[in-house]
Scaffold this active site. Structure first.
Site, PDB file in Angstrom:
ATOM      1  N   GLY A  47      33.084  44.238  39.060  1.00 38.39           N
ATOM      2  CA  GLY A  47      33.532  44.885  40.380  1.00 38.39           C
ATOM      3  C   GLY A  47      34.512  46.083  40.553  1.00 38.39           C
ATOM      4  O   GLY A  47      34.516  46.706  41.327  1.00 38.39           O
ATOM      5  N   GLU A 101      41.223  46.682  37.576  1.00 41.75           N
ATOM      6  CA  GLU A 101      40.686  45.536  38.265  1.00 41.75           C
ATOM      7  C   GLU A 101      40.429  45.845  39.593  1.00 41.75           C
ATOM      8  O   GLU A 101      41.190  46.674  40.295  1.00 41.75           O
ATOM      9  CB  GLU A 101      41.443  44.302  38.213  1.00 41.75           C
ATOM     10  CG  GLU A 101      40.988  43.172  37.145  1.00 41.75           C
ATOM     11  CD  GLU A 101      39.940  42.477  37.580  1.00 41.75           C
ATOM     12  OE1 GLU A 101      39.050  42.917  38.546  1.00 41.75           O
ATOM     13  OE2 GLU A 101      39.752  41.340  37.064  1.00 41.75           O
ATOM     14  N   ASP A 102      39.199  45.351  40.276  1.00 41.87           N
ATOM     15  CA  ASP A 102      39.046  45.533  41.666  1.00 41.87           C
ATOM     16  C   ASP A 102      39.893  44.767  42.640  1.00 41.87           C
ATOM     17  O   ASP A 102      40.409  45.350  43.626  1.00 41.87           O
ATOM     18  CB  ASP A 102      37.603  45.324  42.123  1.00 41.87           C
ATOM     19  CG  ASP A 102      37.054  44.117  41.549  1.00 41.87           C
ATOM     20  OD1 ASP A 102      37.996  43.271  40.719  1.00 41.87           O
ATOM     21  OD2 ASP A 102      35.909  43.513  41.701  1.00 41.87           O
ATOM     22  N   ASP A 105      42.871  37.807  42.689  1.00 42.34           N
ATOM     23  CA  ASP A 105      42.973  36.727  43.612  1.00 42.34           C
ATOM     24  C   ASP A 105      43.895  35.745  43.115  1.00 42.34           C
ATOM     25  O   ASP A 105      45.234  35.669  43.230  1.00 42.34           O
ATOM     26  CB  ASP A 105      41.377  36.466  43.660  1.00 42.34           C
ATOM     27  CG  ASP A 105      41.321  35.406  44.953  1.00 42.34           C
ATOM     28  OD1 ASP A 105      41.943  34.202  44.973  1.00 42.34           O
ATOM     29  OD2 ASP A 105      40.384  35.595  45.828  1.00 42.34           O
ATOM     30  N   LYS A 133      45.877  39.695  46.524  1.00 46.34           N
ATOM     31  CA  LYS A 133      45.922  38.766  47.620  1.00 46.34           C
ATOM     32  C   LYS A 133      47.241  38.055  47.094  1.00 46.34           C
ATOM     33  O   LYS A 133      47.144  37.012  46.466  1.00 46.34           O
ATOM     34  CB  LYS A 133      44.883  37.764  47.434  1.00 46.34           C
ATOM     35  CG  LYS A 133      43.639  38.532  48.141  1.00 46.34           C
ATOM     36  CD  LYS A 133      42.279  37.349  48.288  1.00 46.34           C
ATOM     37  CE  LYS A 133      41.037  37.870  48.734  1.00 46.34           C
ATOM     38  NZ  LYS A 133      39.875  37.014  48.386  1.00 46.34           N
ATOM     39  N   PHE A 154      38.111  36.930  52.200  1.00 48.60           N
ATOM     40  CA  PHE A 154      37.132  37.403  51.369  1.00 48.60           C
ATOM     41  C   PHE A 154      36.695  38.732  51.909  1.00 48.60           C
ATOM     42  O   PHE A 154      36.367  38.916  53.000  1.00 48.60           O
ATOM     43  CB  PHE A 154      35.855  36.420  51.568  1.00 48.60           C
ATOM     44  CG  PHE A 154      34.848  36.717  50.360  1.00 48.60           C
ATOM     45  CD1 PHE A 154      35.214  36.294  48.732  1.00 48.60           C
ATOM     46  CD2 PHE A 154      33.726  37.443  50.431  1.00 48.60           C
ATOM     47  CE1 PHE A 154      34.342  36.629  47.933  1.00 48.60           C
ATOM     48  CE2 PHE A 154      32.952  37.669  49.407  1.00 48.60           C
ATOM     49  CZ  PHE A 154      33.182  37.470  48.207  1.00 48.60           C
ATOM     50  N   ASP A 161      31.676  42.321  45.664  1.00 46.86           N
ATOM     51  CA  ASP A 161      30.396  41.585  45.826  1.00 46.86           C
ATOM     52  C   ASP A 161      30.492  40.284  46.630  1.00 46.86           C
ATOM     53  O   ASP A 161      31.524  39.475  46.679  1.00 46.86           O
ATOM     54  CB  ASP A 161      29.330  41.651  44.769  1.00 46.86           C
ATOM     55  CG  ASP A 161      29.912  40.094  43.671  1.00 46.86           C
ATOM     56  OD1 ASP A 161      30.914  40.484  43.501  1.00 46.86           O
ATOM     57  OD2 ASP A 161      28.970  39.372  43.813  1.00 46.86           O
ATOM     58  N   ARG A 167      28.127  45.728  46.856  1.00 45.47           N
ATOM     59  CA  ARG A 167      28.836  46.114  45.945  1.00 45.47           C
ATOM     60  C   ARG A 167      28.536  47.718  46.285  1.00 45.47           C
ATOM     61  O   ARG A 167      29.597  48.842  45.769  1.00 45.47           O
ATOM     62  CB  ARG A 167      28.361  46.188  44.555  1.00 45.47           C
ATOM     63  CG  ARG A 167      28.784  44.732  43.886  1.00 45.47           C
ATOM     64  CD  ARG A 167      28.436  44.963  42.185  1.00 45.47           C
ATOM     65  NE  ARG A 167      28.509  43.393  41.985  1.00 45.47           N
ATOM     66  CZ  ARG A 167      29.536  42.640  41.386  1.00 45.47           C
ATOM     67  NH1 ARG A 167      30.713  43.318  41.501  1.00 45.47           N
ATOM     68  NH2 ARG A 167      28.947  41.562  41.029  1.00 45.47           N
TER      69      ARG A 167
HETATM   70  P1  IMP Z   1      40.598  35.422  40.162  1.00 42.90           P
HETATM   71  O1  IMP Z   1      40.287  35.021  38.946  1.00 42.90           O
HETATM   72  O2  IMP Z   1      40.899  34.292  41.209  1.00 42.90           O
HETATM   73  O3  IMP Z   1      41.889  36.349  40.265  1.00 42.90           O
HETATM   74  O4  IMP Z   1      39.666  36.084  40.772  1.00 42.90           O
HETATM   75  C1  IMP Z   1      39.298  37.444  40.438  1.00 42.90           C
HETATM   76  C2  IMP Z   1      37.864  38.047  40.477  1.00 42.90           C
HETATM   77  O5  IMP Z   1      37.089  37.483  41.597  1.00 42.90           O
HETATM   78  C3  IMP Z   1      37.882  39.512  40.717  1.00 42.90           C
HETATM   79  O6  IMP Z   1      37.696  40.294  39.887  1.00 42.90           O
HETATM   80  C4  IMP Z   1      36.671  39.538  41.707  1.00 42.90           C
HETATM   81  O7  IMP Z   1      35.595  40.090  40.750  1.00 42.90           O
HETATM   82  C5  IMP Z   1      36.299  38.239  42.275  1.00 42.90           C
HETATM   83  N1  IMP Z   1      37.067  38.292  43.725  1.00 42.90           N
HETATM   84  C6  IMP Z   1      38.316  37.765  44.005  1.00 42.90           C
HETATM   85  N2  IMP Z   1      38.674  38.128  45.324  1.00 42.90           N
HETATM   86  C7  IMP Z   1      37.173  38.505  45.956  1.00 42.90           C
HETATM   87  C8  IMP Z   1      36.826  38.922  47.199  1.00 42.90           C
HETATM   88  O8  IMP Z   1      37.707  38.774  48.149  1.00 42.90           O
HETATM   89  N3  IMP Z   1      35.717  39.410  47.407  1.00 42.90           N
HETATM   90  C9  IMP Z   1      34.907  39.516  46.170  1.00 42.90           C
HETATM   91  N4  IMP Z   1      35.148  39.458  45.033  1.00 42.90           N
HETATM   92  C10 IMP Z   1      36.440  38.838  44.696  1.00 42.90           C
HETATM   93 MG    MG Z   2      36.258  41.809  38.966  1.00 46.05          MG
END
Ligand code: IMP
Ligand code: MG
Length: 177
Positions: A47, A101-102, A105, A133, A154, A161, A167
């Site tokens: 990402g 990081e992109d 979440d 977020k 989302f 993606d 992407r």
């Molecule tokens: P986490 O582990 O819940 O913080 O999720 C992190 C990863 O999930 C990120 O590095 C993204 O690759 C993916 N992700 C989280 N939110 C989104 C979103 O809104 N769109 C697309 N990918 C997301």
């Molecule tokens: Mg990611």
């Protein structure tokens, strides 16, 4: 303009200009805080590739870049499931590491990477994320550089993606309600 990826519609959310502003603000802070520290950027694939590329063009201090991979996401909801970390080499000893990081979440993905990095003797570990977020982020560790805070919806585009599609989009789109 609305776009369709797989079975879902997405509407424009952040323009190229807004993204560029967020990337520039992160770069400015890093240029200031890491002068003479030769930071090692660790970009989290897939990402963060577009964010990483644009950010690196704005970094004016001596630095290095490496890529790691660690995925935990399926569909439009964080699965919380952890996968293996690939690509970390042992050149991080005594280095100022900046994770790229992109999006953060729940913070689960990053938390796992932090656990692995903490077992290495780095000089410091910082986190730079384009998007956060805040309503979902459940972890205690600090996020040092945040480009933009967004609601718990989302998003796709600019590296992000939906089941691997989207992407390539230059702007960021939000799932249509
Ligand atoms: P986490 O582990 O819940 O913080 O999720 C992190 C990863 O999930 C990120 O590095 C993204 O690759 C993916 N992700 C989280 N939110 C989104 C979103 O809104 N769109 C697309 N990918 C997301
Ligand atoms: Mg990611």
């Amino acid at each position: 303009m609305k776009i369709r990826l797989h079975d879902k519609d997405f509407v424009p959310y952040l323009s190229e200009t807004e993204i560029d502003k967020a990337v520039t603000s992160i770069a400015d802070q890093i240029n200031k805080n890491f002068q003479d520290k030769k930071p090692l950027f660790l970009a989290v694939l897939n990402g963060s590739f577009m964010f990483t590329s644009d950010l690196m063009k704005k970094i004016e201090i001596d630095c290095e870049l490496s890529f790691v991979k660690l995925a935990s996401y399926h569909g439009t909801q964080s699965s919380g499931e952890i996968k293996e970390l690939i690509g970390l080499s042992d050149n991080i000893y005594n280095r100022h590491v900046i994770i790229l990081e992109d999006i953060v979440d729940t913070g689960t993905t990053l938390g796992h990477l932090m656990e692995v990095l903490k077992t290495h003797d780095t000089a410091s570990i910082s986190i730079a994320t384009l998007l956060l977020k805040p309503d979902v982020f459940k972890k205690k560790y600090p996020l040092h550089f945040v480009g933009m805070e967004i609601p718990n919806k989302f998003v796709v585009g600019y590296g992000l993606d939906y089941n691997e599609s989207g992407r390539n989009l230059k702007a960021i789109y939000q799932l249509e309600e």
